[in-house]
Design a protein around this motif. Structure first.
Motif, mmCIF file in Angstrom:
data_model
loop_
_atom_site.group_PDB
_atom_site.id
_atom_site.type_symbol
_atom_site.label_atom_id
_atom_site.label_comp_id
_atom_site.label_asym_id
_atom_site.label_seq_id
_atom_site.Cartn_x
_atom_site.Cartn_y
_atom_site.Cartn_z
ATOM 1 N N GLU A 253 0.832 -1.200 0.000
ATOM 2 C CA GLU A 253 0.000 0.000 0.000
ATOM 3 C C GLU A 253 0.870 1.255 0.000
ATOM 4 N N LEU A 254 1.952 1.229 0.770
ATOM 5 C CA LEU A 254 2.844 2.390 0.833
ATOM 6 C C LEU A 254 3.472 2.675 -0.528
ATOM 7 N N SER A 255 3.704 1.643 -1.325
ATOM 8 C CA SER A 255 4.296 1.834 -2.651
ATOM 9 C C SER A 255 3.369 2.612 -3.579
ATOM 10 N N LYS A 256 2.055 2.677 -3.236
ATOM 11 C CA LYS A 256 1.100 3.432 -4.039
ATOM 12 C C LYS A 256 1.098 4.920 -3.711
ATOM 13 N N LEU A 257 1.800 5.295 -2.670
ATOM 14 C CA LEU A 257 1.825 6.694 -2.257
ATOM 15 C C LEU A 257 2.375 7.556 -3.393
ATOM 16 N N PRO A 258 1.663 8.620 -3.782
ATOM 17 C CA PRO A 258 2.079 9.404 -4.951
ATOM 18 C C PRO A 258 3.184 10.420 -4.673
ATOM 19 N N ILE A 259 3.993 10.160 -3.668
ATOM 20 C CA ILE A 259 5.178 10.994 -3.440
ATOM 21 C C ILE A 259 6.371 10.075 -3.215
ATOM 22 N N LYS A 260 7.545 10.560 -3.558
ATOM 23 C CA LYS A 260 8.772 9.799 -3.398
ATOM 24 C C LYS A 260 9.637 10.461 -2.328
ATOM 25 N N GLU A 261 10.691 9.749 -1.948
ATOM 26 C CA GLU A 261 11.572 10.294 -0.911
ATOM 27 C C GLU A 261 12.136 11.653 -1.308
ATOM 28 N N GLU A 262 12.454 11.814 -2.610
ATOM 29 C CA GLU A 262 13.026 13.083 -3.059
ATOM 30 C C GLU A 262 12.036 14.235 -2.861
ATOM 31 N N ASP A 263 10.748 13.962 -3.129
ATOM 32 C CA ASP A 263 9.715 14.983 -2.920
ATOM 33 C C ASP A 263 9.596 15.334 -1.441
ATOM 34 N N PRO B 120 18.483 2.334 9.964
ATOM 35 C CA PRO B 120 18.915 1.281 9.035
ATOM 36 C C PRO B 120 17.774 0.310 8.715
ATOM 37 N N GLY B 121 17.659 -0.038 7.431
ATOM 38 C CA GLY B 121 16.659 -1.012 7.003
ATOM 39 C C GLY B 121 15.340 -0.417 6.562
ATOM 40 N N TYR B 122 15.194 0.898 6.657
ATOM 41 C CA TYR B 122 13.938 1.565 6.297
ATOM 42 C C TYR B 122 14.241 2.808 5.459
ATOM 43 N N ASN B 123 13.340 3.124 4.531
ATOM 44 C CA ASN B 123 13.439 4.427 3.891
ATOM 45 C C ASN B 123 12.647 5.430 4.731
ATOM 46 N N ALA B 124 12.725 6.689 4.373
ATOM 47 C CA ALA B 124 12.124 7.729 5.208
ATOM 48 C C ALA B 124 10.611 7.618 5.274
ATOM 49 N N LEU B 125 9.976 7.252 4.152
ATOM 50 C CA LEU B 125 8.516 7.141 4.133
ATOM 51 C C LEU B 125 8.033 5.949 4.955
ATOM 52 N N GLU B 126 8.852 4.913 5.043
ATOM 53 C CA GLU B 126 8.530 3.789 5.927
ATOM 54 C C GLU B 126 8.773 4.167 7.377
ATOM 55 N N ALA B 127 9.858 4.871 7.630
ATOM 56 C CA ALA B 127 10.260 5.175 9.008
ATOM 57 C C ALA B 127 9.207 5.983 9.746
#
Length: 462
Positions: free
Chosen positions: A252-262, A276-283
């Motif tokens: 579901e998180l992969s459907k989020l219409p924003i990326k880490e750069e945004d 470690p082990g997570y990107n910012a949107l997961e964290a």
């Protein structure tokens, strides 16, 4: 019914005009005004309303409909954050101003705007079907922005009256006006204040420097010890009870219409620093944190003052994820602070409040219980279809980084599980200057919830 709820912008503008800051007693008139406004709107909708006194600010308890009908509880709060710093506002914080598709004012998005959405939608639905077969219980409190200290005792005293089939909340966020989110989890919270006490009074740093430990030095030493070099919390046992997210949640998180750069550009930082082990949107959804919200001590004015302060302080909050418990984390952090603080400094750790994390697995998703109430089982697909019809896309199902401890309280005390549709966005500047509410979201959400209420009532008859 009066005409107030016929004009959502006018209704919200009036609601915003009451400076209902719960943290500051000098705003008591604003608190009373906002509470009276909410009471009148519920009465306009045909609710009987009881004002229930608490040690700080009263809770409004409204009811309408036959108690034998499916029981829907709707939650909101009439209090707001302080408006400071005032000089960073583009307009007066308690004078609602409409510009560029937004309504600006403190509380416009958190939580007065979403309340007006629910009320206006219900106003329209009841015009079409005055006998809408839903027994609706409204809860509007006045202490959410200070941690809801009176809410749990209120629930314990009134839990039999609050027993219901489902809780509806719109005090959560979405990524933007074209993609709404059904919130499936909220991080818990532990808040504490740490005081470091040294000499009996401030001292001359030339006359006494070198003879004793500076409380500010102790503060820095303790704070630095609470994270390791990777940014993970270094408190013993902090991660012991953490449960990893399920695969469908990451999908579901992969459907989020924003990326880490945004996200990085929105924050205005050079780099992101997730654990470690997570990107910012997961964290911000799946990981617990320990944050410093304020540090102080010594001279804070212009220029220099050569002083060893007698005291220093740190304000700390921890955001928690399943299955961490607020009281357990408070004990562990307190123990860690006391172990590191130099013996020559007296340290006091005061827990200021908190709440445990909350997660709801939507009916039909992997991990759901299969024992949801019939109203819950009907409500999720009905809301999904209503949002799709108005916003053009189905909502996505995500945990949120914020905390609403009372949601867990309502689950534990009244047995209520929550359907939470986020109506504010990052651009709304919650808790900051120039808070605003997106009027496109407001109008489309009113249409969505109008149909939701009507179809939820119809489903009872089918």
């Amino acid at each position: 019914m009066t005409a107030t709820l016929d004009n959502p912008i006018q209704a919200l503008s009036e609601y915003v005009s009451y400076p209902s800051v719960s943290a500051d007693s000098s705003f008591s008139d604003g608190i009373s005004g906002a509470r009276e406004f909410a009471t009148q709107r519920l009465q306009d909708l045909g609710f009987s309303v009881e004002t229930i006194e608490t040690p700080i600010h009263p809770v409004l308890l409204g009811k309408r409909g036959d108690p034998s009908w499916p029981r829907l509880v709707i939650y909101g709060h009439y209090d707001v954050q302080p408006p400071d710093p005032l000089d960073l506002w583009s307009s007066e914080p308690f004078v609602a101003i409409e510009r560029e598709g937004r309504l600006y004012g403190r509380g416009a998005a958190d939580n007065k705007g979403p309340q007006i959405v629910h009320m206006c939608a219900l106003h329209r639905a009841l015009k079409k079907n005055p006998n809408l077969p839903l027994h609706i219980i409204y809860l509007i409190e006045g202490e959410e922005e200070i941690g809801s200290p009176s809410f749990r005792p209120f629930l314990e005293a009134r839990k039999e009256q609050l027993a219901g089939d489902m809780l509806l909340v719109s005090d959560t966020g979405s990524p933007g006006p074209d993609q709404l989110v059904v919130t499936t989890g909220l991080r818990g919270l532990t808040a504490m204040e740490v005081k470091f006490k040294g000499p009996r009074q401030d001292l001359h740093s030339g006359v006494h420097g070198g003879a004793l430990r500076n409380p500010l030095q102790a503060l820095a030493q303790v704070c630095a010890s609470l994270h390791d070099s990777s940014g993970k919390v270094a408190v013993d046992g902090f991660y012991d009870d953490v449960i990893e997210p399920q695969d469908w949640e990451r999908e579901e998180l992969s459907k989020l219409p924003i990326k880490e750069e945004d996200y990085q550009e929105f924050l205005g930082v050079k780099t992101l620093s997730p654990p470690p082990g997570y990107n910012a949107l997961e964290a911000i959804r799946f990981c617990p944190t320990l944050e410093f919200n304020g540090l102080g001590g010594g001279y804070q004015g212009e220029g220099s003052k050569t002083v060893i302060p007698s005291q220093a302080f740190a304000k700390i909050t921890c955001r928690l994820v399943p299955n961490q418990r607020s009281a357990d984390i408070a004990r562990k952090v307190k123990r860690s602070i006391e172990a590191v603080c130099p013996e020559s400094i007296q340290v006091e750790v005061e827990v200021k409040g908190g709440g445990d994390p909350y997660v709801i697995i939507p009916p039909g998703k992997p991990g759901s219980t299969g024992h949801e109430t019939k109203l819950m089982q009907r409500a999720f697909p009905i809301l999904e279809e209503c949002v799709k019809n108005q916003f053009g896309t189905k909502p996505i199902y995500l945990r949120e980084g914020g905390s609403i401890p009372i949601i867990r309280d309502l689950q534990e005390v009244a047995g209520l599980e929550a359907l939470m549709l986020g109506l504010f966005t990052n651009e709304d500047n919650l808790h900051a200057p120039d808070e605003s509410f997106n009027l496109k979201i407001m109008n489309q959400a009113i249409d969505s919830f109008e149909t939701f209420f009507l179809n939820l009532g119809k489903s009872y008859r089918q």
